[in-house]
Design a protein around this motif. Structure first.
Motif, PDB file in Angstrom:
ATOM      1  N   SER A 150       0.844  -1.185   0.000  1.00  0.00           N
ATOM      2  CA  SER A 150       0.000   0.000   0.000  1.00  0.00           C
ATOM      3  C   SER A 150       0.879   1.234   0.000  1.00  0.00           C
ATOM      4  N   TYR A 151       0.397   2.287  -0.640  1.00  0.00           N
ATOM      5  CA  TYR A 151       1.067   3.577  -0.620  1.00  0.00           C
ATOM      6  C   TYR A 151       0.175   4.555   0.138  1.00  0.00           C
ATOM      7  N   LYS A 152       0.691   5.079   1.230  1.00  0.00           N
ATOM      8  CA  LYS A 152      -0.045   6.073   2.017  1.00  0.00           C
ATOM      9  C   LYS A 152       0.433   7.460   1.604  1.00  0.00           C
ATOM     10  N   LEU A 165       4.806  10.255   0.169  1.00  0.00           N
ATOM     11  CA  LEU A 165       4.163   8.963   0.414  1.00  0.00           C
ATOM     12  C   LEU A 165       5.061   8.040   1.220  1.00  0.00           C
ATOM     13  N   SER A 166       4.438   7.016   1.792  1.00  0.00           N
ATOM     14  CA  SER A 166       5.150   5.938   2.476  1.00  0.00           C
ATOM     15  C   SER A 166       4.732   4.619   1.855  1.00  0.00           C
ATOM     16  N   VAL A 167       5.657   3.668   1.799  1.00  0.00           N
ATOM     17  CA  VAL A 167       5.368   2.327   1.303  1.00  0.00           C
ATOM     18  C   VAL A 167       5.062   1.444   2.511  1.00  0.00           C
ATOM     19  N   VAL A 179      13.024   5.101  -3.997  1.00  0.00           N
ATOM     20  CA  VAL A 179      11.709   5.104  -4.636  1.00  0.00           C
ATOM     21  C   VAL A 179      11.780   6.005  -5.862  1.00  0.00           C
ATOM     22  N   LEU A 213       5.082   3.427 -10.005  1.00  0.00           N
ATOM     23  CA  LEU A 213       6.182   3.533  -9.048  1.00  0.00           C
ATOM     24  C   LEU A 213       7.060   2.291  -9.085  1.00  0.00           C
ATOM     25  N   SER A 229       5.288  -1.328  -9.326  1.00  0.00           N
ATOM     26  CA  SER A 229       3.832  -1.404  -9.234  1.00  0.00           C
ATOM     27  C   SER A 229       3.238  -0.425 -10.244  1.00  0.00           C
ATOM     28  N   ALA A 232      -0.046   2.546  -9.711  1.00  0.00           N
ATOM     29  CA  ALA A 232      -0.143   2.445  -8.264  1.00  0.00           C
ATOM     30  C   ALA A 232      -0.997   3.551  -7.655  1.00  0.00           C
ATOM     31  N   ILE A 233      -0.905   4.761  -8.208  1.00  0.00           N
ATOM     32  CA  ILE A 233      -1.595   5.911  -7.644  1.00  0.00           C
ATOM     33  C   ILE A 233      -2.396   6.583  -8.758  1.00  0.00           C
ATOM     34  N   THR A 242      -4.926   6.134   0.983  1.00  0.00           N
ATOM     35  CA  THR A 242      -4.081   4.951   0.870  1.00  0.00           C
ATOM     36  C   THR A 242      -4.497   4.172  -0.363  1.00  0.00           C
TER      37      THR A 242
END
Length: 252
Positions: A150-152, A165-167, A179, A213, A229, A232-233, A242
């Motif tokens: 998940s990407y937050k 973002l965070s992985v 990243v 990403l 991925s 991803a977003i 998220t």
């Protein structure tokens, strides 16, 4: 300290180091939260994820294990060395914060610290404050996240000018060490900056979406892999959201 032979037995999507555990001697203490869980304000920048991931069995770690943020999300087994008070099974924790204690490598959430104890011995263990422990790196396992992460999006994100973002939910024994985003107009990968902890950011991110990403995962043996991925977003992303994405191993 115990020393046992380790071997890399295979390469998976997220390479997993399968080996006999090597434990390192250290010390551990705990921090206080009203509900016993972690804290959403940790130095890794995980937010609410950092409070409840692994059912709140989380820890702040010393500088050596924090690794300038690369150690965020790592999983460890921690065992107390007092056989009169502590269970041999110990507790499995996820790193969500940075903190230095009294020669400690781990400052555990109350939930995690109490799990070191034998049944009905947790109150006595808390009275000690600091205990001798041994620890080892273990593989992170997240049900429902096989071949997925998940990407937050950080709450400070400002579409479309600033993306942070965070992985999350990275399985195995992997540190995220880079990243990158795909820049469709130039057909190039553009590196993101580690802002702090596990938060990666970029000003003026790609506006042609969705965003693809890839991130670099470095194992505890120092092997490095790139994982991608696609889509991803979404093109129009939202701060605080998220997004779950399927990932695959690639060669850079």
């Amino acid at each position: 300290m115990k020393k046992q032979l380790c071997a890399l037995l295979g390469i998976l999507l997220f390479p997993v180091l399968l080996c006999a555990s090597t434990f390192t001697d250290s010390r551990a203490t705990y921090y206080g939260t009203p509900d016993g869980y972690g804290t959403p304000s940790g130095a890794c920048g995980f937010g609410e994820y950092g409070r409840v991931v692994n059912n709140g069995y989380v820890s702040a770690v010393s500088r050596a294990l924090y690794k300038d943020g690369a150690g965020c999300g790592a999983c460890y087994k921690v065992r107390c060395k007092n056989p009169q008070l502590c269970s041999y099974n110990g507790v499995d924790v996820v790193v969500t914060d940075y903190g230095e204690g009294d020669r400690t490598d781990f400052i555990l959430s109350p939930r995690a610290f109490s799990s070191l104890a034998l049944p009905n011995a947790d109150k006595e263990l808390f009275n000690y404050g600091v205990v001798e422990v041994e620890y080892t790196r273990i593989s992170c396992k997240y049900p429902g996240f096989k071949d997925q992460v998940s990407y937050k999006i950080n709450e400070n994100g400002n579409y479309p000018y600033y993306l942070a973002l965070s992985v999350l939910y990275v399985s195995g024994q992997n540190d995220i060490t880079a990243v990158e985003l795909w820049q469709e107009d130039t057909k190039q990968w553009k590196p993101m900056r580690r802002a702090y902890g596990a938060v990666w950011d970029m000003t003026n991110p790609p506006t042609r979406g969705p965003i693809t990403l890839r991130f670099q995962a470095t194992t505890s043996l120092g092997y490095t892999y790139w994982v991608r991925s696609a889509n991803a977003i979404p093109k129009v992303w939202k701060a605080g959201a998220t997004y779950k994405a399927t990932v695959k191993l690639i060669t850079k």
